[in-house]
Design a protein around this motif. Structure first.
Motif, PDB file in Angstrom:
ATOM      1  N   ASP A  96       0.802  -1.235   0.000  1.00  0.00           N
ATOM      2  CA  ASP A  96       0.000   0.000   0.000  1.00  0.00           C
ATOM      3  C   ASP A  96       0.824   1.269   0.000  1.00  0.00           C
ATOM      4  N   ALA A  97       2.144   1.124  -0.208  1.00  0.00           N
ATOM      5  CA  ALA A  97       2.990   2.326  -0.218  1.00  0.00           C
ATOM      6  C   ALA A  97       2.964   2.936  -1.610  1.00  0.00           C
ATOM      7  N   PRO A  98       2.758   4.252  -1.695  1.00  0.00           N
ATOM      8  CA  PRO A  98       2.707   4.897  -3.002  1.00  0.00           C
ATOM      9  C   PRO A  98       4.061   4.868  -3.714  1.00  0.00           C
ATOM     10  N   HIS A  99       3.988   4.858  -5.039  1.00  0.00           N
ATOM     11  CA  HIS A  99       5.215   5.017  -5.828  1.00  0.00           C
ATOM     12  C   HIS A  99       5.644   6.482  -5.734  1.00  0.00           C
ATOM     13  N   GLY A 131       8.207  19.346  -6.183  1.00  0.00           N
ATOM     14  CA  GLY A 131       7.481  20.211  -5.246  1.00  0.00           C
ATOM     15  C   GLY A 131       6.429  19.446  -4.464  1.00  0.00           C
ATOM     16  N   TYR A 132       5.789  18.508  -5.144  1.00  0.00           N
ATOM     17  CA  TYR A 132       4.766  17.687  -4.466  1.00  0.00           C
ATOM     18  C   TYR A 132       5.409  16.865  -3.350  1.00  0.00           C
ATOM     19  N   ARG A 186       6.397  19.030  -0.402  1.00  0.00           N
ATOM     20  CA  ARG A 186       5.233  19.438   0.414  1.00  0.00           C
ATOM     21  C   ARG A 186       4.730  18.287   1.273  1.00  0.00           C
ATOM     22  N   GLN A 187       4.724  17.057   0.703  1.00  0.00           N
ATOM     23  CA  GLN A 187       4.190  15.937   1.498  1.00  0.00           C
ATOM     24  C   GLN A 187       5.103  15.619   2.681  1.00  0.00           C
ATOM     25  N   GLU A 192       0.547  18.220   9.377  1.00  0.00           N
ATOM     26  CA  GLU A 192      -0.656  18.536   8.583  1.00  0.00           C
ATOM     27  C   GLU A 192      -1.178  17.284   7.899  1.00  0.00           C
ATOM     28  N   ARG A 193      -0.263  16.396   7.606  1.00  0.00           N
ATOM     29  CA  ARG A 193      -0.648  15.096   7.049  1.00  0.00           C
ATOM     30  C   ARG A 193      -0.132  14.023   7.986  1.00  0.00           C
ATOM     31  N   ASP A 225       2.454  20.483 -10.237  1.00  0.00           N
ATOM     32  CA  ASP A 225       2.639  19.936  -8.890  1.00  0.00           C
ATOM     33  C   ASP A 225       1.645  18.847  -8.526  1.00  0.00           C
ATOM     34  N   GLN A 245      -0.542   3.640  -9.090  1.00  0.00           N
ATOM     35  CA  GLN A 245      -0.486   3.672  -7.625  1.00  0.00           C
ATOM     36  C   GLN A 245      -1.343   2.532  -7.054  1.00  0.00           C
ATOM     37  N   PRO A 246      -0.971   2.000  -5.895  1.00  0.00           N
ATOM     38  CA  PRO A 246      -1.762   0.904  -5.311  1.00  0.00           C
ATOM     39  C   PRO A 246      -3.217   1.325  -5.078  1.00  0.00           C
ATOM     40  N   GLY A 267      -5.460   0.462  -2.944  1.00  0.00           N
ATOM     41  CA  GLY A 267      -5.808   0.773  -1.550  1.00  0.00           C
ATOM     42  C   GLY A 267      -5.317   2.142  -1.141  1.00  0.00           C
ATOM     43  N   TYR A 268      -4.113   2.501  -1.621  1.00  0.00           N
ATOM     44  CA  TYR A 268      -3.560   3.825  -1.299  1.00  0.00           C
ATOM     45  C   TYR A 268      -4.467   4.914  -1.873  1.00  0.00           C
ATOM     46  N   ARG A 310      -7.694   5.225   0.059  1.00  0.00           N
ATOM     47  CA  ARG A 310      -7.518   5.898   1.359  1.00  0.00           C
ATOM     48  C   ARG A 310      -7.338   7.394   1.193  1.00  0.00           C
ATOM     49  N   GLU A 348      -9.476  14.340   6.685  1.00  0.00           N
ATOM     50  CA  GLU A 348      -8.219  13.972   7.383  1.00  0.00           C
ATOM     51  C   GLU A 348      -7.017  14.506   6.606  1.00  0.00           C
ATOM     52  N   ARG A 349      -7.216  14.585   5.305  1.00  0.00           N
ATOM     53  CA  ARG A 349      -6.185  15.175   4.451  1.00  0.00           C
ATOM     54  C   ARG A 349      -6.795  16.362   3.721  1.00  0.00           C
ATOM     55  N   ARG A 350      -6.092  17.447   3.637  1.00  0.00           N
ATOM     56  CA  ARG A 350      -6.709  18.652   3.067  1.00  0.00           C
ATOM     57  C   ARG A 350      -5.910  19.194   1.891  1.00  0.00           C
TER      58      ARG A 350
END
Lengths: 88, 88
Positions: A30-33, A40-41, A44-45, A53-54, B30, B37-38, B40-41, B44, B53-55
């Protein structure tokens, strides 16, 4: 930490490989690529996980100690791993 | 809405293409790539944007009206767009 940003990114990414794969194509289900994502993305994450914030049970812990320079080096490393659609 | 999940995902993804590209390889500078992408990810994250929960200024608005079936169809659509590292 190696002063050179590329080397720093590669070194830091070693700890992320268990979930995100050595070059950002995920290993954990379930981990994103992260490969090829916009720099920049990614910055920010990581800052959002570091600042709260996340939230994610693992990422919130991992991002806590990262400096801005660490975050920029990691973002640059993964952004540089170019991807493409397999069946264009 | 088309009952068939694939058709539903493709149709809903039409609205996302402006930022995420027609198959999830991002168009906006961006916006993250969603292709491959998975599933499930992706589910979610859409639920987190819908629930707050995420903005994100855009995603929080876009996710609000999505049903669980919409979210599952979108996640399945993008997860099916296989990607690979360009220079393996």
């Amino acid at each position: 930490q190696p002063a050179d940003k590329d080397a720093r990114g590669r070194q830091l990414a070693g700890a992320c490989a268990v979930c995100h794969g050595p070059r950002g194509i995920g290993a954990a289900p379930d981990a994103p690529h992260l490969a090829g994502q916009p720099e920049g993305y990614l910055q920010r994450q990581l800052r959002a996980f570091r600042g709260g914030e996340r939230r994610h049970e693992i990422m919130s812990v991992i991002a806590k100690p990262l400096s801005d320079a660490d975050i920029d080096a990691l973002a640059a490393f993964y952004a540089a791993q170019a991807i493409e659609l397999r069946d264009r």
